[in-house]
Design an enzyme around this catalytic site. Structure first.
Site, short mmCIF file in Angstrom:
data_model
loop_
_atom_site.label_atom_id
_atom_site.label_comp_id
_atom_site.label_asym_id
_atom_site.label_seq_id
_atom_site.Cartn_x
_atom_site.Cartn_y
_atom_site.Cartn_z
N GLU A 279 -9.09 -10.78 -8.13
CA GLU A 279 -8.17 -9.65 -7.91
C GLU A 279 -6.96 -9.73 -8.85
O GLU A 279 -6.47 -8.71 -9.32
CB GLU A 279 -7.72 -9.64 -6.44
N HIS B 173 -2.14 -5.36 1.46
CA HIS B 173 -3.41 -6.05 1.24
C HIS B 173 -3.09 -7.47 0.79
O HIS B 173 -2.12 -7.68 0.07
CB HIS B 173 -4.24 -5.36 0.14
N LYS C 285 0.83 -1.22 0.00
CA LYS C 285 0.00 0.00 0.00
C LYS C 285 0.86 1.27 0.00
O LYS C 285 2.07 1.21 0.24
CB LYS C 285 -0.95 -0.04 1.21
N TYR D 202 -12.22 -2.28 -3.98
CA TYR D 202 -12.76 -2.47 -2.62
C TYR D 202 -14.29 -2.37 -2.60
O TYR D 202 -14.86 -2.04 -1.56
CB TYR D 202 -12.13 -1.45 -1.67
P1 RTP Z 1 -6.99 -5.89 3.17
O1 RTP Z 1 -8.32 -6.20 2.51
O2 RTP Z 1 -6.48 -4.52 2.86
O3 RTP Z 1 -5.98 -6.98 2.91
O4 RTP Z 1 -7.16 -5.90 4.76
P2 RTP Z 1 -7.92 -6.96 5.64
O5 RTP Z 1 -8.47 -8.06 4.78
O6 RTP Z 1 -7.01 -7.33 6.75
O7 RTP Z 1 -9.11 -6.07 6.21
P3 RTP Z 1 -10.56 -5.77 5.59
O8 RTP Z 1 -11.56 -6.09 6.63
O9 RTP Z 1 -10.69 -6.41 4.23
O10 RTP Z 1 -10.54 -4.19 5.41
C1 RTP Z 1 -9.92 -3.59 4.29
C2 RTP Z 1 -9.12 -2.40 4.76
O11 RTP Z 1 -9.98 -1.41 5.27
C3 RTP Z 1 -9.38 -0.76 6.37
N1 RTP Z 1 -10.20 -0.89 7.56
N2 RTP Z 1 -10.44 0.09 8.35
N3 RTP Z 1 -11.39 1.69 10.50
C4 RTP Z 1 -11.72 0.40 10.44
O12 RTP Z 1 -12.41 -0.13 11.28
C5 RTP Z 1 -11.21 -0.38 9.33
N4 RTP Z 1 -11.45 -1.66 9.14
C6 RTP Z 1 -10.80 -1.98 8.00
C7 RTP Z 1 -8.03 -1.40 6.61
O13 RTP Z 1 -7.03 -0.58 6.03
C8 RTP Z 1 -8.14 -2.71 5.90
O14 RTP Z 1 -6.88 -3.15 5.45
MG MG Z 2 -9.64 -7.71 3.05
#
Ligand code: RTP
Ligand code: MG
Length: 137
Positions: free
Chosen positions: A126, A115, A9, A49
């Site tokens: 993706e 990510h 990122k 996203y």
């Molecule tokens: P990613 O998709 O980026 O690999 O991350 P992840 O699976 O670990 O998390 P995901 O639930 O898919 O969320 C995507 C991205 O959104 C941001 N996020 N912010 N403020 C919040 O509560 C929150 N929750 C998620 C994070 O940057 C996350 O990587």
């Molecule tokens: Mg994710």
């Protein structure tokens, strides 16, 4: 051989730790089948996203993902999707296990360095989003 998509990122690209993060993958049995540095447009980030479109953090997530270039990579290897998620660590770097990419390189839940695809179906979609067949070796 299983494939998954990684995105380094904008925060990690700005910190100049792309090589260090790619080394984590190679040092843990994953192979780089394709990689490129790109600047996402707002439409790109919103489409990528889209699954999070209704979440309260969607606007911030999109703005962050277009705040600078990213490095997108197809990783290949045994259990590549799960292995990449394990190497990344928890979404919130404060909760990420020691030695994971997010524990070592991420700043916050928004600027969280990487990510990774979270299912084989999402990985296939993706990878297609970013790469043509001839770019994947
Ligand atoms: P990613 O998709 O980026 O690999 O991350 P992840 O699976 O670990 O998390 P995901 O639930 O898919 O969320 C995507 C991205 O959104 C941001 N996020 N912010 N403020 C919040 O509560 C929150 N929750 C998620 C994070 O940057 C996350 O990587
Ligand atoms: Mg994710």
């Amino acid at each position: 051989m299983e494939q998954t998509l990684s995105i380094i990122k904008p925060d990690a690209v700005a910190k100049n730790v792309v090589g260090k993060i790619l080394d984590r993958f190679e040092s843990n049995g994953l192979r780089i089948a394709a990689t490129k540095k790109i600047q996402l447009s707002k439409a790109d980030a919103e489409a990528f996203y889209a699954v999070h479109a209704e979440r309260p953090f969607f606007g911030e997530l999109v703005e962050f993902m277009i705040s600078g270039p990213v490095v997108v990579t197809v990783l290949e290897g045994e259990d590549a999707m799960t292995k990449n998620r394990d190497l990344m660590g928890a979404t919130n770097p404060k909760e990420a296990a020691a030695g994971t990419i997010r524990a070592d390189f991420a700043e916050s839940i928004d600027a969280n360095a990487v990510h990774g695809s979270d299912s084989l179906e999402n990985a296939a979609n993706e990878i297609k989003f970013f790469f043509s067949d001839r770019e994947i070796c």
